[in-house]
Design an enzyme around this catalytic site. Structure first.
Site, mmCIF file in Angstrom:
data_model
loop_
_atom_site.group_PDB
_atom_site.id
_atom_site.type_symbol
_atom_site.label_atom_id
_atom_site.label_comp_id
_atom_site.label_asym_id
_atom_site.label_seq_id
_atom_site.Cartn_x
_atom_site.Cartn_y
_atom_site.Cartn_z
ATOM 1 N N HIS A 1 0.828 -1.203 0.000
ATOM 2 C CA HIS A 1 0.000 0.000 0.000
ATOM 3 C C HIS A 1 0.864 1.256 0.000
ATOM 4 C CE1 HIS A 1 -3.763 -2.257 1.637
ATOM 5 N NE2 HIS A 1 -3.652 -2.324 0.326
ATOM 6 N N GLU B 1 -5.896 -7.570 3.983
ATOM 7 C CA GLU B 1 -5.375 -8.615 4.861
ATOM 8 C C GLU B 1 -6.506 -9.293 5.633
ATOM 9 O OE1 GLU B 1 -2.672 -9.091 8.847
ATOM 10 O OE2 GLU B 1 -2.114 -7.485 7.451
ATOM 11 N N SER C 1 -2.547 0.925 6.263
ATOM 12 C CA SER C 1 -3.033 0.874 7.635
ATOM 13 C C SER C 1 -1.943 1.230 8.632
ATOM 14 C CB SER C 1 -3.574 -0.532 7.939
ATOM 15 O OG SER C 1 -3.985 -0.640 9.279
ATOM 16 N N ASN C 2 -0.745 0.680 8.459
ATOM 17 C CA ASN C 2 0.297 0.936 9.453
ATOM 18 C C ASN C 2 0.752 2.396 9.426
ATOM 19 O OD1 ASN C 2 3.300 1.082 8.207
ATOM 20 N ND2 ASN C 2 2.067 -0.272 6.950
#
Length: 345
Positions: free
Chosen positions: A55, A140, A237-238
């Site tokens: 991403h 995920e 996301s991270n």
């Protein structure tokens, strides 16, 4: 406790940068990006990739220029072509779709995500209810849930913990998306355990080492920062979590950017200390460009704050390694044949 490099923490100009380390590429991302690059060298363009390999906008556009074609589903890949599955993992039905279309699939799923898939299959085989902590719609989560859809319920944050129902409170386990906020995940688990005291934990932490490490160093620097800049894409996301962690840890402001050009001068107005980090799918040259941008605005003193050293690497997918080895053997044979023909002359 973090330590600082030789760069002076006390700025001579009144403006400084606290540069987080670890930051940027994790082992799973490095493996996935390298998989696409090596596949392009070995097979030639085009190479099809289902979903974004990681991403990050910059990584995807770079690979597109090299000949990668990113698609949403296997149906968009010509029959018999090569398709690479992204680092986020896929459900079993995606593999079956690939076989139906005679696609040559190369699985670039991060091994840490694969571990969660294996846990889901094992607990489902033992007839557990599985509470998957993660964000609805994330690739995920979709892939992990697809391993045991009849046994898995999604828990999207602490506020959803109270609405969960299970068949047997004595046979329930939680798993998680690997890129979540560590603190929020622990809060969700605590809420779940208030209702389900016998809730079991996974055999090992599902949140990946790189996610945890990047959040930990941000917590170290955030209290001293007027603003924290996180290099990363909005669908990462991270990366999104790093901004949240910075703000929760005491940074006065936090912003997510893909490129240095997105930094607004008003964000830096009056700031003495800027924190800088990047998500696990971000190449470090983008961080260096941000440092250059900040230096042009007076932030010339940089201190790198380190809380962990990362040395983990993952081998390339076995399908790719097999073909690379075969190609190397062919080249050696051709070189030997050419040498023999020259000797005969």
């Amino acid at each position: 406790m973090g330590y600082v490099t030789d760069a002076q923490v006390t700025s001579r100009t009144g403006k400084r940068v606290l540069l987080a380390k670890p930051r940027g590429y994790c082992a799973g991302v490095d493996r996935a990006v390298q998989t696409v690059e090596e596949a392009l060298k070995l097979y030639g363009a085009p190479i099809y990739v289902r979903k974004q390999i990681v991403h990050n906008k910059h990584v995807v556009s770079t690979l597109e220029r090299q000949g990668a074609i990113f698609v949403e589903e296997n149906e968009e890949v010509p029959e018999g072509a090569i398709v690479i599955f992204s680092a986020h993992g896929v459900a079993p039905e995606v593999y079956e779709q690939a076989r139906t279309r005679s696609l040559r699939a190369i699985d670039a799923t991060c091994p840490l995500v694969t571990k969660v898939h294996q846990e889901a299959r094992r607990f489902a085989a033992e007839d557990y209810d599985i509470l998957l902590i993660g964000h609805e719609g994330h690739e995920e989560v979709i892939g992990t849930a697809g391993e045991a859809p009849a046994h898995i319920q999604l828990v999207d944050g602490p506020e959803h913990a109270d609405s969960i129902t299970v068949r047997d409170p004595e046979k329930v386990v939680w798993l998680s998306q690997t890129t979540l906020s560590v603190d929020e995940t622990l809060e969700t688990v605590a809420r779940l355990k208030r209702r389900l005291p016998l809730l079991q934990s996974p055999p090992s932490d599902d949140i990946c080492y790189a996610t945890s490490n990047r959040q930990h160093v941000v917590k170290q620097i955030a209290p001293d920062c007027d603003v924290v800049l996180v290099v990363g894409s909005r669908n990462s996301s991270n990366s999104v979590r790093l901004v949240e962690v910075a703000l929760d840890a005491g940074a006065r402001a936090g912003h997510l950017i893909d490129y240095a050009s997105e930094i607004r001068d008003e964000w830096l107005a009056g700031a003495g200390t800027v924190g800088l980090t990047s998500g696990a799918s971000v190449p470090d040259d983008l961080v260096m460009q941000v440092l250059d941008h900040l230096a042009e605005r007076g932030f010339t003193d940089v201190a790198e704050v380190t809380t962990a050293d990362e040395h983990l690497t993952f081998a390339l997918p076995r399908e790719l390694k097999r073909d690379m080895k075969a190609a190397e053997a062919r080249r050696a044979q051709e070189a030997a044949a050419l040498a023999a023909s020259i000797d005969e002359r």
